[in-house]
Design an enzyme around this catalytic site. Structure first.
Site, short mmCIF file in Angstrom:
data_model
loop_
_atom_site.label_atom_id
_atom_site.label_comp_id
_atom_site.label_asym_id
_atom_site.label_seq_id
_atom_site.Cartn_x
_atom_site.Cartn_y
_atom_site.Cartn_z
N GLU A 229 0.80 -1.23 0.00
CA GLU A 229 0.00 0.00 0.00
C GLU A 229 0.83 1.28 0.00
OE1 GLU A 229 -2.88 -0.40 3.19
OE2 GLU A 229 -3.56 -2.33 2.43
N ASN B 274 2.08 -5.15 -3.18
CA ASN B 274 0.67 -5.44 -2.91
C ASN B 274 -0.10 -4.14 -2.61
OD1 ASN B 274 -1.40 -7.52 -2.26
ND2 ASN B 274 -1.26 -6.74 -0.17
N HIS C 207 -10.52 -5.92 -2.35
CA HIS C 207 -11.59 -5.70 -1.38
C HIS C 207 -12.72 -5.01 -2.14
CE1 HIS C 207 -9.13 -6.95 1.98
NE2 HIS C 207 -8.18 -6.10 1.63
N GLU D 161 -6.28 -10.48 -1.26
CA GLU D 161 -7.09 -10.23 -0.05
C GLU D 161 -8.57 -10.18 -0.41
OE1 GLU D 161 -5.64 -6.87 2.24
OE2 GLU D 161 -3.55 -7.36 1.79
N ASP E 73 -12.33 -10.13 -0.78
CA ASP E 73 -13.62 -10.22 -0.08
C ASP E 73 -14.59 -9.30 -0.80
OD1 ASP E 73 -12.60 -7.77 0.95
OD2 ASP E 73 -12.39 -8.53 2.97
#
Ligand code: G3I
Length: 301
Positions: free
Chosen positions: A127, A169, A205, A232, A234
């Site tokens: 990030e 990432n 996400h 990640e 979701d």
């Protein structure tokens, strides 16, 4: 395949979950983990605040538990994460300049060395790009040590564990946009200058929609000569959750260098997104329609 990991393996890929060490005593949780997944990511246990709570004193209790469980069950481990602006220990937050730079690089070296040979891929840096239209680096204490902090971290990680794939990432980089293009330009520059980078993680996400150019974005990074991974995943529960999970799965399968998918938790009750029920198993451990959509997509690929 009859499980996520088994079906993914038939396509040469992994299907992983973020897990927490303290939940390894929950038999329902571990039962699903061991049945369905062939990769894990520690949700918090490898972060800077967890692994170096005091400068120079390293603590690997939770992370070692997860790595041991993974090794005993033939699961790959994604290391997450060596450097990030968040979840830094207080002592690091209070450093700057060359003191912070050398502490950060020492952290990379020490942690990557501790886990040498046991990590499939490291999120070396997490990030580091700003949201919005700038395409620029995020302002952070690490960025203020000099723009070359990311390549210094990747070089230190390669020296410490030459067998691990080294990833960058980030989130909100799942479609073609200014932020993902900023990352793209960095990866292209690293490849051109021989800075060691092997993969890019797309957190994914997602809300109740996904970028229409999701697959094209994965492909443009793959075309730079790096692997891509969905790291990640979701997706907020709504009428289309299962459809979106299927679409993400198919996008990865359509990109030969998309090597695997990780969901950010096992049951809805394990998710950081409280109340959004964004995962593949409900709070009782039952498979949701999203699970079936993923399994069917994997088996069709
Ligand atoms: O460990 C402490 C515990 O000692 C304390 O009693 C408790 C009280 O709040 O907090 C515990 O720490 C929490 C930690 O999770 C472990 O459970 C932190 O408060 C909490 O902020 C932390 O949240 C994590 C978050 O990253 C931190 O930024 C989430 O679990 C984790 O899912 C989330 O993961 C991030 C990825 O690393 C990077 N990408 C985004 C993703 C979602 O935010």
């Amino acid at each position: 395949g009859t499980t996520l990991g088994g079906a993914a393996a038939e396509t040469g890929r992994y299907y992983g979950a973020a897990i927490a060490a303290y939940k390894l005593s929950d038999s329902q949780y571990v039962g699903i983990l061991d049945r369905e997944f062939n990769a894990v990511t520690p949700e918090n246990e490898m972060k800077w605040d967890a692994t170096e709570p005091t400068q120079g004193q390293f603590r690997y209790t939770g992370a070692d538990q997860i790595v041991s469980h993974a090794q005993a069950h033939g699961m790959r481990v994604r290391g997450h994460t060596l450097l990030w602006h968040a979840q830094q220990p207080g002592w690091a937050q209070n450093l700057s300049g060359t003191a912070l730079r050398s502490a950060a690089i020492n952290h990379v070296t020490q942690v990557a060395t501790h886990f040498k040979g046991k990590i499939y891929a490291w999120d070396v840096v997490n990030e580091a790009f700003a949201d919005g239209s700038s395409g620029a680096r995020r302002d952070s204490n690490l960025q203020r040590t000099g723009n070359d902090w990311i390549e210094a971290a990747f070089r230190a990680a390669r020296a410490a564990d030459p067998g691990a794939k080294l990833c960058y990432n980030d989130y909100n980089t799942d479609g073609v946009n200014a932020k993902s293009t900023g990352v793209y330009n960095m990866v292209r520059d690293f490849k051109a200058r021989g800075v060691p980078i092997d993969c890019v993680g797309f957190q994914s996400h997602l809300g109740t929609g996904m970028p229409g150019d999701y697959q094209a974005n994965l492909q443009r990074f793959a075309d730079l000569g790096v692997d891509v991974q969905i790291t990640e995943l979701d997706i907020e529960q709504g009428s289309n959750q299962a459809t979106l999970y299927g679409n993400v799965t198919r996008a990865c399968l359509a990109v030969s260098r998309c090597t695997g998918i990780t969901v950010w938790g096992i049951r809805d009750s394990d998710s950081w997104r409280t109340g959004q029920n964004p995962l593949l198993f409900d709070g009782g451990g039952n498979r949701k329609p999203a699970y079936t959509a993923v399994l069917n997509a994997l088996n069709a690929g």
